[in-house]
Scaffold this active site. Sequence first.
Site, PDB file in Angstrom:
ATOM      1  N   LYS A  89      -5.069  12.218 -12.525  1.00 40.88           N
ATOM      2  CA  LYS A  89      -6.096  11.292 -12.033  1.00 40.88           C
ATOM      3  C   LYS A  89      -6.947  10.727 -13.178  1.00 40.88           C
ATOM      4  O   LYS A  89      -7.458   9.606 -13.076  1.00 40.88           O
ATOM      5  CB  LYS A  89      -6.963  11.986 -10.975  1.00 40.88           C
ATOM      6  CG  LYS A  89      -6.214  12.283  -9.671  1.00 40.88           C
ATOM      7  CD  LYS A  89      -5.746  11.007  -8.956  1.00 40.88           C
ATOM      8  CE  LYS A  89      -5.169  11.266  -7.586  1.00 40.88           C
ATOM      9  NZ  LYS A  89      -4.735  10.037  -6.906  1.00 40.88           N
ATOM     10  N   ILE A 147       0.872  -1.186   0.000  1.00 45.14           N
ATOM     11  CA  ILE A 147       0.000   0.000   0.000  1.00 45.14           C
ATOM     12  C   ILE A 147       0.903   1.228   0.000  1.00 45.14           C
ATOM     13  O   ILE A 147       1.629   1.476   0.976  1.00 45.14           O
ATOM     14  CB  ILE A 147      -0.920   0.026   1.239  1.00 45.14           C
ATOM     15  CG1 ILE A 147      -1.689  -1.288   1.353  1.00 45.14           C
ATOM     16  CG2 ILE A 147      -1.895   1.204   1.179  1.00 45.14           C
ATOM     17  CD1 ILE A 147      -1.776  -1.805   2.738  1.00 45.14           C
ATOM     18  N   ARG A 181       3.746  -2.285 -13.296  1.00 46.31           N
ATOM     19  CA  ARG A 181       4.677  -3.034 -14.143  1.00 46.31           C
ATOM     20  C   ARG A 181       5.522  -3.996 -13.318  1.00 46.31           C
ATOM     21  O   ARG A 181       5.803  -5.111 -13.749  1.00 46.31           O
ATOM     22  CB  ARG A 181       5.565  -2.055 -14.915  1.00 46.31           C
ATOM     23  CG  ARG A 181       6.433  -2.730 -15.952  1.00 46.31           C
ATOM     24  CD  ARG A 181       7.171  -1.741 -16.805  1.00 46.31           C
ATOM     25  NE  ARG A 181       8.106  -0.923 -16.031  1.00 46.31           N
ATOM     26  CZ  ARG A 181       8.864   0.034 -16.562  1.00 46.31           C
ATOM     27  NH1 ARG A 181       8.787   0.297 -17.865  1.00 46.31           N
ATOM     28  NH2 ARG A 181       9.697   0.732 -15.812  1.00 46.31           N
ATOM     29  N   TYR A 239      -3.365  17.892 -11.368  1.00 46.98           N
ATOM     30  CA  TYR A 239      -3.985  16.797 -10.596  1.00 46.98           C
ATOM     31  C   TYR A 239      -5.059  16.114 -11.435  1.00 46.98           C
ATOM     32  O   TYR A 239      -5.144  14.877 -11.487  1.00 46.98           O
ATOM     33  CB  TYR A 239      -4.575  17.374  -9.306  1.00 46.98           C
ATOM     34  CG  TYR A 239      -5.127  16.356  -8.329  1.00 46.98           C
ATOM     35  CD1 TYR A 239      -4.303  15.701  -7.425  1.00 46.98           C
ATOM     36  CD2 TYR A 239      -6.498  16.071  -8.295  1.00 46.98           C
ATOM     37  CE1 TYR A 239      -4.820  14.792  -6.510  1.00 46.98           C
ATOM     38  CE2 TYR A 239      -7.021  15.165  -7.392  1.00 46.98           C
ATOM     39  CZ  TYR A 239      -6.172  14.524  -6.495  1.00 46.98           C
ATOM     40  OH  TYR A 239      -6.687  13.625  -5.591  1.00 46.98           O
TER      41      TYR A 239
HETATM   42  N1  NAD Z   1      -8.248  13.510   0.791  1.00 46.04           N
HETATM   43  C1  NAD Z   1      -9.056  13.708  -0.226  1.00 46.04           C
HETATM   44  O1  NAD Z   1      -9.989  14.541  -0.165  1.00 46.04           O
HETATM   45  C2  NAD Z   1      -8.893  12.901  -1.494  1.00 46.04           C
HETATM   46  C3  NAD Z   1      -9.887  12.993  -2.472  1.00 46.04           C
HETATM   47  C4  NAD Z   1      -9.752  12.271  -3.641  1.00 46.04           C
HETATM   48  C5  NAD Z   1      -8.633  11.465  -3.822  1.00 46.04           C
HETATM   49  N2  NAD Z   1      -7.678  11.394  -2.858  1.00 46.04           N
HETATM   50  C6  NAD Z   1      -6.520  10.553  -3.118  1.00 46.04           C
HETATM   51  O2  NAD Z   1      -6.310   9.658  -2.047  1.00 46.04           O
HETATM   52  C7  NAD Z   1      -4.940   9.259  -2.029  1.00 46.04           C
HETATM   53  C8  NAD Z   1      -4.432   9.279  -0.595  1.00 46.04           C
HETATM   54  O3  NAD Z   1      -4.415  10.596  -0.128  1.00 46.04           O
HETATM   55  P1  NAD Z   1      -4.818  11.041   1.355  1.00 46.04           P
HETATM   56  O4  NAD Z   1      -5.973  11.951   1.202  1.00 46.04           O
HETATM   57  O5  NAD Z   1      -4.915   9.870   2.235  1.00 46.04           O
HETATM   58  O6  NAD Z   1      -3.560  11.986   1.699  1.00 46.04           O
HETATM   59  P2  NAD Z   1      -2.447  11.973   2.821  1.00 46.04           P
HETATM   60  O7  NAD Z   1      -1.599  13.159   2.507  1.00 46.04           O
HETATM   61  O8  NAD Z   1      -3.064  11.866   4.175  1.00 46.04           O
HETATM   62  O9  NAD Z   1      -1.617  10.640   2.516  1.00 46.04           O
HETATM   63  C9  NAD Z   1      -0.831  10.522   1.373  1.00 46.04           C
HETATM   64  C10 NAD Z   1       0.455   9.799   1.733  1.00 46.04           C
HETATM   65  O10 NAD Z   1       1.232   9.639   0.529  1.00 46.04           O
HETATM   66  C11 NAD Z   1       2.590   9.830   0.870  1.00 46.04           C
HETATM   67  N3  NAD Z   1       3.367  10.191  -0.311  1.00 46.04           N
HETATM   68  C12 NAD Z   1       3.305  11.346  -1.025  1.00 46.04           C
HETATM   69  N4  NAD Z   1       4.214  11.335  -2.004  1.00 46.04           N
HETATM   70  C13 NAD Z   1       4.874  10.154  -1.913  1.00 46.04           C
HETATM   71  C14 NAD Z   1       5.948   9.575  -2.629  1.00 46.04           C
HETATM   72  N5  NAD Z   1       6.515  10.198  -3.661  1.00 46.04           N
HETATM   73  N6  NAD Z   1       6.384   8.348  -2.266  1.00 46.04           N
HETATM   74  C15 NAD Z   1       5.813   7.701  -1.212  1.00 46.04           C
HETATM   75  N7  NAD Z   1       4.798   8.212  -0.486  1.00 46.04           N
HETATM   76  C16 NAD Z   1       4.347   9.424  -0.838  1.00 46.04           C
HETATM   77  C17 NAD Z   1       2.565  10.952   1.919  1.00 46.04           C
HETATM   78  O11 NAD Z   1       3.768  10.994   2.677  1.00 46.04           O
HETATM   79  C18 NAD Z   1       1.329  10.578   2.736  1.00 46.04           C
HETATM   80  O12 NAD Z   1       1.673   9.750   3.832  1.00 46.04           O
HETATM   81  C19 NAD Z   1      -4.220  10.200  -2.990  1.00 46.04           C
HETATM   82  O13 NAD Z   1      -3.948   9.515  -4.201  1.00 46.04           O
HETATM   83  C20 NAD Z   1      -5.209  11.300  -3.224  1.00 46.04           C
HETATM   84  O14 NAD Z   1      -5.049  11.928  -4.478  1.00 46.04           O
HETATM   85  C21 NAD Z   1      -7.773  12.090  -1.689  1.00 46.04           C
END
Ligand code: NAD
Length: 257
Positions: free
Chosen positions: A160, A13, A124, A156
């Site tokens: 996406k 994950i 991949r 973004y």
């Molecule tokens: N929070 C929202 O409202 C929302 C809405 C739609 C989609 N998403 C998507 O959900 C997913 C998770 O986001 P979240 O909201 O839990 O955010 P979050 O910031 O709480 O968690 C994201 C995690 O990804 C890690 N991360 C970032 N860049 C990284 C890298 N290069 N290598 C390894 N780890 C990395 C960060 O350190 C963080 O722990 C994302 O893909 C985000 O686009 C979130």
Amino acid sequence: MNNMDFAGQTIIITGAGSGIGRATALLLARRGAHVFIADISDNADQVAEEITTAGGQATAVIGDISDRAVVDALVAQAADTGGRLGLVNNAGIMDRFAGAADTDDETWERCLRINLTAPFLLTRAVLPHMRQAGGGAIVNVGSAASLRGAAAGAAYTASKHGVAGLTKNTAYTYGRENIRCNLIAPGGVETNIMATSATETQIDPAHGLAALTPIHQSALRQASAEELAGPIVFLLSDAASDVNGVILPVDGGWAAG
Ligand SMILES: NC(=O)c1ccc[n+]([C@@H]2O[C@H](COP(=O)([O-])OP(=O)(O)OC[C@H]3O[C@@H](n4cnc5c(N)ncnc54)[C@H](O)[C@@H]3O)[C@@H](O)[C@H]2O)c1
């Protein structure tokens, strides 16, 4: 048979140090998976410790998942466990809510690299292992911005939409080999994403804050990270054995509007 049982499976994950990824890792570990907590932040260590303290199996891998060497080492280490591999491409960053005219090169490159190239690199890398094992499941975490143009900025939104394309192509290409790939499209979720990647001061005031208001008004409500973990775990599980190539909004009904 309990087809939501993950015993004997090893699930990678990404971004599991926080938010949706963390909630997903906790749930999968409770269901018997050995979870690989891959995150650029050392929060990964805390999440892994939380899981092992509760009697689950977890390995923290700290690194940038947009770096191919990190991805290859991560997948090799997960494969070495001997468990059936699964993958949740969850790590992601926001842009600055700007349209193309106001998107700088760095924001574009970073968004595409982390939100789209990293899921490609991981996909991949796991595919040969899944083929060898006779199947596997991948869940990509997209966004409302996988479906619509008014949920974020150009970078973004493009990233996406891109990961939705990667999802469909992977599902179609490898479905006959019992490898499934689906995407969830969350609406607003209470996590750290705004704090870590698009703070108020980073957002372009001319475009960002103006854009944020209608977005937050149109999203029906903010979900908790746990409300996203359930659908991700379902799509990953054998309970979804004939669900492949689906883009599943998990947004309380926003996409229905
Ligand atoms: N929070 C929202 O409202 C929302 C809405 C739609 C989609 N998403 C998507 O959900 C997913 C998770 O986001 P979240 O909201 O839990 O955010 P979050 O910031 O709480 O968690 C994201 C995690 O990804 C890690 N991360 C970032 N860049 C990284 C890298 N290069 N290598 C390894 N780890 C990395 C960060 O350190 C963080 O722990 C994302 O893909 C985000 O686009 C979130």
